[in-house]
Design an enzyme around this catalytic site. Sequence first.
Site, PDB file in Angstrom:
ATOM      1  CG  LEU A 123      -1.907  -1.089   1.399  1.00 62.20           C
ATOM      2  CD1 LEU A 123      -2.599  -0.814   2.820  1.00 62.20           C
ATOM      3  CD2 LEU A 123      -2.935  -1.053  -0.014  1.00 62.20           C
ATOM      4  CG  ASP A 124       0.640   4.574  -2.598  1.00 62.45           C
ATOM      5  OD1 ASP A 124       1.646   4.007  -3.061  1.00 62.45           O
ATOM      6  OD2 ASP A 124      -0.108   5.551  -3.333  1.00 62.45           O
ATOM      7  CE  LYS A 125       6.063   7.821   5.336  1.00 68.33           C
ATOM      8  NZ  LYS A 125       7.515   8.679   5.139  1.00 68.33           N
TER       9      LYS A 125
ATOM     10  NE  ARG B  83      -1.664   8.903  -4.135  1.00 70.19           N
ATOM     11  CZ  ARG B  83      -0.615   9.008  -3.547  1.00 70.19           C
ATOM     12  NH1 ARG B  83       0.082   7.880  -3.296  1.00 70.19           N
ATOM     13  NH2 ARG B  83      -0.098  10.143  -3.301  1.00 70.19           N
TER      14      ARG B  83
END
Length: 243
Positions: A57-59, A156
Amino acid sequence: MSNSAFPPISVVFDHPDFIIIDKPPGVSVQNEASSSGILPMVCTQHAFDKLWLVHRLDKVTSGLLILAKHAQAASQLGKLFEAREIEKYYLALGSAKPKKKQGTVTGAMKKIRDGKWAFNQNGSAVAVSQFFSKSVSAGIRLFLLKPLTGKTHQLRVMLKSLGSPILGDELYKAQAQDRTYLHAYCLRFTYQGQLVQLVCPPTEGALFTNEECQTAQQEYAEPWLKSWPTPKTSPVRQKTEDT
């Protein structure tokens, strides 16, 4: 930032072969120059000798993350991801009404600059995502997202392309907020004959946790039961990159 600066990381599902955690926003899954990734943090907090990262997962993204307890489980879970046999659902908040309220978005993605990606006719990473959306309050819209591929930043980029970038996602020119409002909400898959079906509502972020948003989330309590459209073509093999 040191590991001690982060709050405790909850284990929401514990299987003999793997755990599923609720990753806080702002925690990287991989090592960075100034801090270690999430694996040593979870191992320290929950007394594991070693864990394997199965997907990422993205930060900035919070929510459900699978960590394998041994290499064989990591391999088996990885094959489930590659075969698109692990359903993933996300929640996001945007500030603008999108170009369409629901549907499927397919686009070739290309890395452009400053770590950003964009839909581009010369892109080679084909991303396929589906979504529903509804108004929460004036200027706030709740999205239920279902990625059919696992390309870097695909959710996103999709919401940016629809004219409603995720609130707090300053990389994609969204309004500044107390966090980026993207949360890995649900995982659903069968592992060795056992159905694993988890829903984990977001617990961090003033906009996620206010009464209006929590009421709106109730419509998405069982996201797999929504009338998701059948893709016109089969998406490319699913990778396990950041979302």
